[in-house]
Design a protein around this motif. Structure first.
Motif, PDB file in Angstrom:
ATOM      1  N   ASN A  84       0.846  -1.199   0.000  1.00 18.71           N
ATOM      2  CA  ASN A  84       0.000   0.000   0.000  1.00 18.71           C
ATOM      3  C   ASN A  84       0.881   1.249   0.000  1.00 18.71           C
ATOM      4  OD1 ASN A  84       0.902   0.432   2.622  1.00 18.71           O
ATOM      5  ND2 ASN A  84      -0.871  -0.602   3.537  1.00 18.71           N
ATOM      6  N   CYS A  85       0.219   2.412  -0.069  1.00 22.44           N
ATOM      7  CA  CYS A  85       0.966   3.683  -0.140  1.00 22.44           C
ATOM      8  C   CYS A  85       1.930   3.832   1.036  1.00 22.44           C
ATOM      9  CB  CYS A  85      -0.010   4.855  -0.159  1.00 22.44           C
ATOM     10  SG  CYS A  85      -0.904   4.968  -1.726  1.00 22.44           S
ATOM     11  N   HIS A  86       1.427   3.472   2.232  1.00 20.27           N
ATOM     12  CA  HIS A  86       2.273   3.625   3.425  1.00 20.27           C
ATOM     13  C   HIS A  86       3.567   2.806   3.297  1.00 20.27           C
ATOM     14  CE1 HIS A  86       3.345   4.187   7.614  1.00 20.27           C
ATOM     15  NE2 HIS A  86       3.577   2.885   7.667  1.00 20.27           N
ATOM     16  N   ARG A 125       6.020  -1.126  -9.505  1.00 21.04           N
ATOM     17  CA  ARG A 125       4.645  -1.309  -9.997  1.00 21.04           C
ATOM     18  C   ARG A 125       3.713  -0.286  -9.359  1.00 21.04           C
ATOM     19  NH1 ARG A 125       5.173  -6.620 -10.090  1.00 21.04           N
ATOM     20  NH2 ARG A 125       4.318  -6.952  -8.003  1.00 21.04           N
ATOM     21  N   HIS A 126       3.861  -0.118  -8.027  1.00 25.83           N
ATOM     22  CA  HIS A 126       3.003   0.832  -7.316  1.00 25.83           C
ATOM     23  C   HIS A 126       3.227   2.261  -7.836  1.00 25.83           C
ATOM     24  CE1 HIS A 126       0.565   2.186  -3.816  1.00 25.83           C
ATOM     25  NE2 HIS A 126       1.292   3.300  -3.994  1.00 25.83           N
ATOM     26  N   LEU A 127       4.466   2.626  -8.062  1.00 26.29           N
ATOM     27  CA  LEU A 127       4.768   3.990  -8.521  1.00 26.29           C
ATOM     28  C   LEU A 127       4.150   4.251  -9.890  1.00 26.29           C
ATOM     29  CD1 LEU A 127       8.497   4.482  -7.410  1.00 26.29           C
ATOM     30  CD2 LEU A 127       6.423   5.332  -6.303  1.00 26.29           C
ATOM     31  N   ALA A 155       1.416   3.092 -10.879  1.00 30.87           N
ATOM     32  CA  ALA A 155      -0.039   3.176 -10.778  1.00 30.87           C
ATOM     33  C   ALA A 155      -0.524   4.309  -9.879  1.00 30.87           C
ATOM     34  CB  ALA A 155      -0.593   1.840 -10.272  1.00 30.87           C
ATOM     35  N   CYS A 156       0.356   4.856  -9.002  1.00 30.31           N
ATOM     36  CA  CYS A 156      -0.088   5.798  -7.970  1.00 30.31           C
ATOM     37  C   CYS A 156       0.638   7.141  -8.113  1.00 30.31           C
ATOM     38  CB  CYS A 156       0.152   5.200  -6.587  1.00 30.31           C
ATOM     39  SG  CYS A 156      -0.188   6.356  -5.243  1.00 30.31           S
ATOM     40  N   PRO A 157      -0.048   8.153  -8.674  1.00 28.55           N
ATOM     41  CA  PRO A 157       0.580   9.464  -8.890  1.00 28.55           C
ATOM     42  C   PRO A 157       1.097  10.093  -7.598  1.00 28.55           C
ATOM     43  CG  PRO A 157      -1.557   9.352  -9.979  1.00 28.55           C
ATOM     44  CD  PRO A 157      -1.446   8.124  -9.135  1.00 28.55           C
ATOM     45  N   ALA A 158       0.388   9.923  -6.471  1.00 27.78           N
ATOM     46  CA  ALA A 158       0.819  10.543  -5.212  1.00 27.78           C
ATOM     47  C   ALA A 158       2.172   9.984  -4.778  1.00 27.78           C
ATOM     48  CB  ALA A 158      -0.224  10.315  -4.126  1.00 27.78           C
ATOM     49  N   CYS A 159       2.304   8.665  -4.821  1.00 27.14           N
ATOM     50  CA  CYS A 159       3.576   8.052  -4.431  1.00 27.14           C
ATOM     51  C   CYS A 159       4.665   8.373  -5.459  1.00 27.14           C
ATOM     52  CB  CYS A 159       3.420   6.535  -4.282  1.00 27.14           C
ATOM     53  SG  CYS A 159       2.557   6.098  -2.757  1.00 27.14           S
ATOM     54  N   ALA A 160       4.270   8.434  -6.734  1.00 29.32           N
ATOM     55  CA  ALA A 160       5.246   8.783  -7.768  1.00 29.32           C
ATOM     56  C   ALA A 160       5.818  10.180  -7.511  1.00 29.32           C
ATOM     57  CB  ALA A 160       4.601   8.704  -9.146  1.00 29.32           C
TER      58      ALA A 160
HETATM   59 ZN   LIG Z   1       0.581   5.180  -3.392  1.00 33.37          ZN
END
Ligand SMILES: [Zn+2]
Length: 277
Positions: free
Chosen positions: A2-4, A28-30, A32-37
């Motif tokens: 998850n993001c955390h 993979r998460h980065l 898909a997730c603009p905030a984490c990117a």
């Molecule tokens: Zn995220």
């Protein structure tokens, strides 16, 4: 992941410390997730910047050009070849450390306010900072001592730069600096006889050949800007450099005279003087 989880591992991901499987999960998460990117990009830039900073403040090997530039006229170079010894390099490095320490002093406190997990880099910086501050304090103390020493020696206002890590006895340093200052005063007084008295027979002969290289009596009044500490070369010659200005020829700039001084009986005599930029 998850993001955390991803945020927790970003620094390791940037450093390349994660296991392959974990790294590809983060990747993979980065994707898909603009905030984490965005967080990733921010962290990556900050880490790069901090690495740059810590690199910039490390004492770097450099040539002595910053302090001693090559002689202006090659034909005036002396027979003695190895005249710029290792302690000059050490001096240049120390001066860089000194300058760097002042600059780095404010970095960690600023950087610590950045709310990102870059603890390792900050620790590094902090440690380097403390080390350099320590060196700075030691050098400042040394400069103060040397300044007092040279002032009481000559009555002239001469700033002394610490350059040599070698242990030269105080009385030798004084004697060498004194003969050098007397030599320069004789240059400006146009006192050829005095110059020759202060010189070894070898320099005496060179002065006879080209007195114009040594006399400064058309240059007005001399002022001493700076003088290095005394070092010793592999031939047992004492070395010191003086930065000068005067009221006519070098009135809005400085030049340098490089000296090698030889102990001869109980006297110290100038064996060699080179004018430098
Ligand atoms: Zn995220």
């Amino acid at each position: 992941m998850n993001c955390h989880d991803v945020r927790e591992t970003l620094e390791g991901y940037i450093a390349g410390d994660l296991a392959d499987r974990e790294a590809s999960e983060v990747a993979r998460h980065l994707d898909a997730c603009p905030a984490c990117a965005a967080a990733y990009e921010e962290t990556r830039l900050l880490v790069a910047e901090l690495k740059d900073l810590s690199g910039a403040f490390r004492p770097v090997p450099l040539d002595a050009a910053a302090f001693v530039s090559p002689a202006a006229s090659p034909e005036r170079r002396p027979r003695r070849r190895s005249w710029r010894p290792a302690w000059v390099l050490a001096a240049a490095v120390l001066l860089v450390v000194l300058a760097g320490a002042v600059a780095v002093a404010t970095v960690p406190s600023v950087a610590r306010t950045v709310p990102l997990p870059v603890g390792a880099q900050l620790n590094d910086l902090q440690q380097q900072n403390e080390l350099m501050l320590e060196q700075t304090r030691a050098m400042e103390e040394r400069v103060r001592t040397l300044e007092e020493r040279i002032k009481s020696l000559t009555g002239d206002d001469v700033n002394v730069v610490p350059t040599s890590e070698q242990e030269i006895p105080d009385e030798v340093t004084m004697a060498v600096q004194q003969v050098v200052i007397q030599f320069i005063k004789a240059q400006y007084a146009g006192d050829l006889q005095r110059l020759k008295e202060l010189s070894t027979p070898a320099l005496d002969a060179r002065i006879d050949e080209r007195p114009e290289d040594y006399l400064r009596d058309n240059a007005g009044t001399v002022s001493f800007a700076q003088m290095t500490d005394v070092g010793i070369d592999e031939n047992g010659l004492y070395l010191t450099f003086v930065r000068l200005s005067d009221t006519k020829v070098f009135s809005d700039s400085q030049y340098q005279e490089n000296f090698a001084v030889e102990k001869s009986g109980d006297r110290y005599l100038v064996e060699y003087m080179e004018t430098d930029a």
